[in-house]
Design a protein around this motif. Structure first.
Motif, PDB file in Angstrom:
ATOM      1  N   ASP A  10       0.836  -1.209   0.000  1.00 31.62           N
ATOM      2  CA  ASP A  10       0.000   0.000   0.000  1.00 31.62           C
ATOM      3  C   ASP A  10       0.867   1.254   0.000  1.00 31.62           C
ATOM      4  O   ASP A  10       0.748   2.128   0.870  1.00 31.62           O
ATOM      5  N   GLU A  11       1.725   1.364  -1.011  1.00 32.96           N
ATOM      6  CA  GLU A  11       2.665   2.481  -1.115  1.00 32.96           C
ATOM      7  C   GLU A  11       2.322   3.416  -2.276  1.00 32.96           C
ATOM      8  O   GLU A  11       3.188   4.124  -2.781  1.00 32.96           O
ATOM      9  N   ARG A  12       1.054   3.441  -2.696  1.00 31.58           N
ATOM     10  CA  ARG A  12       0.690   4.230  -3.876  1.00 31.58           C
ATOM     11  C   ARG A  12       1.045   5.698  -3.747  1.00 31.58           C
ATOM     12  O   ARG A  12       1.418   6.337  -4.740  1.00 31.58           O
ATOM     13  N   GLU A  13       0.974   6.251  -2.544  1.00 31.90           N
ATOM     14  CA  GLU A  13       1.222   7.687  -2.397  1.00 31.90           C
ATOM     15  C   GLU A  13       2.696   8.044  -2.548  1.00 31.90           C
ATOM     16  O   GLU A  13       3.024   9.095  -3.097  1.00 31.90           O
ATOM     17  N   ARG A  14       3.599   7.181  -2.044  1.00 33.66           N
ATOM     18  CA  ARG A  14       5.003   7.584  -2.106  1.00 33.66           C
ATOM     19  C   ARG A  14       5.847   6.806  -3.102  1.00 33.66           C
ATOM     20  O   ARG A  14       6.996   7.197  -3.361  1.00 33.66           O
ATOM     21  N   ASP A  44      -4.256  -0.679  -2.809  1.00 28.76           N
ATOM     22  CA  ASP A  44      -4.484   0.762  -2.955  1.00 28.76           C
ATOM     23  C   ASP A  44      -4.070   1.304  -4.322  1.00 28.76           C
ATOM     24  O   ASP A  44      -4.002   2.524  -4.504  1.00 28.76           O
ATOM     25  N   THR A  46      -1.106   0.418  -5.841  1.00 27.88           N
ATOM     26  CA  THR A  46       0.347   0.335  -6.015  1.00 27.88           C
ATOM     27  C   THR A  46       0.714  -0.535  -7.206  1.00 27.88           C
ATOM     28  O   THR A  46       1.535  -0.160  -8.053  1.00 27.88           O
ATOM     29  N   TYR A  49      -0.069   1.114 -10.556  1.00 28.22           N
ATOM     30  CA  TYR A  49       0.853   2.198 -10.883  1.00 28.22           C
ATOM     31  C   TYR A  49       2.198   1.650 -11.364  1.00 28.22           C
ATOM     32  O   TYR A  49       2.735   2.105 -12.379  1.00 28.22           O
ATOM     33  N   ASP A  93      10.505   3.958   1.485  1.00 30.31           N
ATOM     34  CA  ASP A  93      10.560   5.373   1.853  1.00 30.31           C
ATOM     35  C   ASP A  93      11.928   6.000   1.605  1.00 30.31           C
ATOM     36  O   ASP A  93      12.100   7.210   1.779  1.00 30.31           O
TER      37      ASP A  93
END
Length: 233
Positions: A10-14, A44, A46, A49, A93
């Motif tokens: 669930d790392e879609r944002e970063r 999410d 990821t 993307y 990250d």
């Protein structure tokens, strides 16, 4: 060739910024490379993307686990899919900057098949500390690791480690620990092979949105350590 494995859940944002930074660095590093995102059952977006990004970035590939199994399972899948002579796994990250990679790789050779980033040896720089409770949890865990399974290593949990291809296969193919305690098992397997593990000071910054829960995970990683203490194969 260098392989870079990024475990993701669930790392879609970063993940877009992480992949962009990796591409900027690796495209100018002067050697063939591959980046493998090892997805641990994200829901999410990821996977979608990363899959779309592979269409415009030939060096990028995706390994997608069908269900959430744990960080260790994702890293294992990525490290075994990798083809590089040196294989790095790095947290999504980039709390340890990718620019630290050459310092670790420089230590590989002869009897040294594994180099690990460390926040706990002289020369390390922590630009942004973890919250007090999490930092205390990490220090306690590392003391337990030293006491129970890996004496002499001060920071086994920093998510930035490089293995030779031989060590990656030897340490991850038989890996049993699927959760956050997998680092200790991989390093224990390397040590039992008689290989040196270089602990390299790095620059590090805490990033928010950690996937580790002190209450949920502390008991499990302690059980993992006890199991590793008596692991025979």
């Amino acid at each position: 060739m260098i392989s870079v494995v990024i475990p993701a859940y669930d790392e879609r944002e970063r993940i877009p910024a992480t992949l962009e930074r990796l591409r900027e660095y690796l495209d100018t590093a002067g050697e063939p490379y591959e980046v493998i995102v090892a997805d641990d059952g994200s829901t999410d977006g990821t996977v979608e993307y990363v899959r779309a990004t592979t269409e415009t970035w030939p060096q990028l590939s995706l390994v997608a686990l069908e269900r959430n199994q744990g960080k260790g399972a994702a890293v294992r899948a990525g490290m075994l899919r990798a083809r590089g002579e040196h294989r790095l796994f790095s947290d999504a990250d980039l709390s340890t900057p990718i620019e630290e990679l050459p310092r670790l790789r420089a230590r590989l050779g002869d009897a040294c098949h594994v180099a690990i980033a460390s926040r706990a040896v002289p020369g390390a720089t922590i630009d942004v500390h973890q919250p007090g409770r999490r930092e205390m949890m990490g220090r306690t865990y590392n003391r337990l690791v030293q006491l129970i399974v890996l004496p002499g290593l001060h920071d086994t949990q920093c998510g930035f480690k490089v293995f030779t291809a031989e060590a990656a296969v030897a340490c991850f193919e038989p890996l049993r620990t699927r959760g956050f305690g997998f680092d200790a098992e991989a390093l224990l397997r390397a040590r039992r092979k008689g290989w040196e593990i270089a602990e390299v000071p790095v620059r590090w910054s805490h990033r928010e949105a950690s996937r580790v829960s002190a209450l949920r995970d502390s008991g499990m990683v302690l059980l993992d350590l006890i199991r590793l203490r008596f692991m025979r194969h």
